[in-house]
Write a protein that holds these residues in place. Structure first.
Motif, PDB file in Angstrom:
ATOM      1  N   HIS A 276     -81.854 -85.603  -1.145  1.00  0.00           N
ATOM      2  CA  HIS A 276     -82.910 -84.588  -1.303  1.00  0.00           C
ATOM      3  C   HIS A 276     -83.236 -83.992   0.061  1.00  0.00           C
ATOM      4  N   ASP A 278     -86.805 -82.263   2.348  1.00  0.00           N
ATOM      5  CA  ASP A 278     -88.252 -82.083   2.388  1.00  0.00           C
ATOM      6  C   ASP A 278     -88.574 -80.810   3.163  1.00  0.00           C
ATOM      7  N   HIS A 355     -80.889 -85.441   2.940  1.00  0.00           N
ATOM      8  CA  HIS A 355     -80.668 -86.806   3.417  1.00  0.00           C
ATOM      9  C   HIS A 355     -80.740 -87.801   2.272  1.00  0.00           C
TER      10      HIS A 355
HETATM   11 FE   LIG Z   1     -87.171 -87.371   2.488  1.00  0.00          FE
END
Ligand SMILES: [Fe+2]
Length: 373
Positions: A276, A278, A355
């Motif tokens: 995912h 962020d 990551h």
């Molecule tokens: Fe993360």
């Protein structure tokens, strides 16, 4: 069956059921070809209950009385209204949301639908685009190593964030107990701090959690039956008592989101967080054991099949730990940098890097937090 939502739902003005169904339909993706049907029941308006049927796209159909489905989800009108307006920030774990919904049947289908409701803010979409361009210009997909910086200044940290360049920070001031942490030391120092809340009545202190973890360590994972709760805090809020030793570094406490605690034992071959990215710059402080992170630059977005519907983080359909290049052929071209984080090291991860994280041993402990800017 018609699947034109205006034919199914009253839409003269605001109808949260229409908005909700529309979010489901427009956010739906199904690369793995899951099949099934979910009945969405609205207790206050049973006549507007509907069926969501899985196919390449999602078909929304009116619900015939007594029609059988694989899954039944009952959502009160107030919750549906909240979802239909709050989709950019909605967190399904919020007790005010999840605590009002009932589920029956195949939960996997309900889970899949829940994700289709989320949407990124314009700020997040613009940020990911900007970061993708930056990473392409900098050639980050060809990076083979993450640089280690010993005792950087705040200015150096800011420069690395600006350049979008992941960095391992070493030489941190050891925290008050010399940085040599063990489970016994955690239990002794923070025994009564609450580290895990599993329900209104299930709260575990550090001492109780450590005892459970130590008992667990006697039994390898292979002996565990399916459905057991793994002894891992999974990003619980860091107790206030632990802030002084593990709280945010380099900037003020107010500059960060509340720190999260990742303590416990997890299998080493399954990611603790699957692939995912962020939308904020993250810091990951390794305290006990080692973690490995596989980082993919943001310009490789198209190779990793990120979800179209997401909000506060963006997961990927492609799972590097079980790569299916038949379904996700582009992923074969993706290049990652693997980083091993040792106790006392801090990973600075600028926003937008994809990551996934593995715990390399156990017990393992990290603390993470995001920079707000
Ligand atoms: Fe993360």
């Amino acid at each position: 069956m018609s699947d034109n939502l205006s034919n199914i739902f009253f839409n003269g003005g605001k109808n949260p059921i229409y908005d909700f169904a529309n979010l489901l339909k427009t956010g739906f993706q199904n690369p793995e070809g899951i099949t099934g049907s979910v009945k969405v029941h609205i207790p206050e308006h049973p006549d507007q209950s509907f069926i969501a049927r899985y196919s390449d796209e999602l078909h929304i159909e009116p619900c015939e009385a007594l029609q059988e489905t694989d899954t039944l989800v009952s959502i009160p009108m107030a919750t549906m209204e909240r979802i239909a307006t709050d989709f950019e920030f909605l967190d399904w774990r919020d007790p005010e949301i999840i605590g009002t919904i009932t589920f029956e049947g195949n939960l996997n289908l309900a889970n899949h639908l829940a994700k289709s409701c989320q949407r990124p803010t314009d700020v997040t979409t613009a940020l990911f685009q900007r970061v993708g361009k930056l990473h392409r210009e900098k050639g980050y997909s060809n990076l083979t190593e993450v640089e280690r910086l010993n005792c950087p200044t705040q200015m150096q940290v800011l420069e690395r964030i600006e350049a979008g360049c992941p960095t391992i920070i070493t030489g941190l001031e050891p925290s008050s107990s010399s940085g040599n942490w063990s489970l016994d030391k955690l239990a002794e120092r923070y025994g009564v701090a609450v580290v895990r809340v599993r329900s209104a009545t299930q709260r575990q202190t550090m001492r109780e959690f450590v005892e459970e973890l130590q008992a667990f360590e006697q039994n390898p994972y292979e002996e565990m039956v399916e459905g057991f709760v793994k002894p891992y805090t999974e990003g619980a809020s860091l107790p206030e008592a632990m802030w002084a030793d593990f709280g945010p570094l380099f900037f003020d406490r107010e500059d960060f989101t509340p720190p999260q605690l990742w303590l416990g034992s997890v299998p080493t071959n399954i990611p603790t967080s699957s692939l995912h990215r962020d939308p904020q710059t993250g810091f990951l402080l390794q305290v006990m054991g080692q973690k490995r992170l596989d980082l993919y630059s943001a310009d490789q977005e198209a190779l990793l099949y990120p979800h179209k519907a997401y909000n506060n983080y963006q997961p990927c359909w492609f799972k590097p730990e079980v790569p299916d290049y038949g379904l996700y052929p582009e992923a074969e071209k993706a290049k990652c940098i693997s980083v091993t984080l040792n106790p006392g090291e801090l990973l600075l991860q600028p926003a937008g890097w994809f990551h996934q994280v593995y715990a390399l041993d156990s017990p393992n402990m990290s603390v993470s937090y995001f920079w707000r800017y």
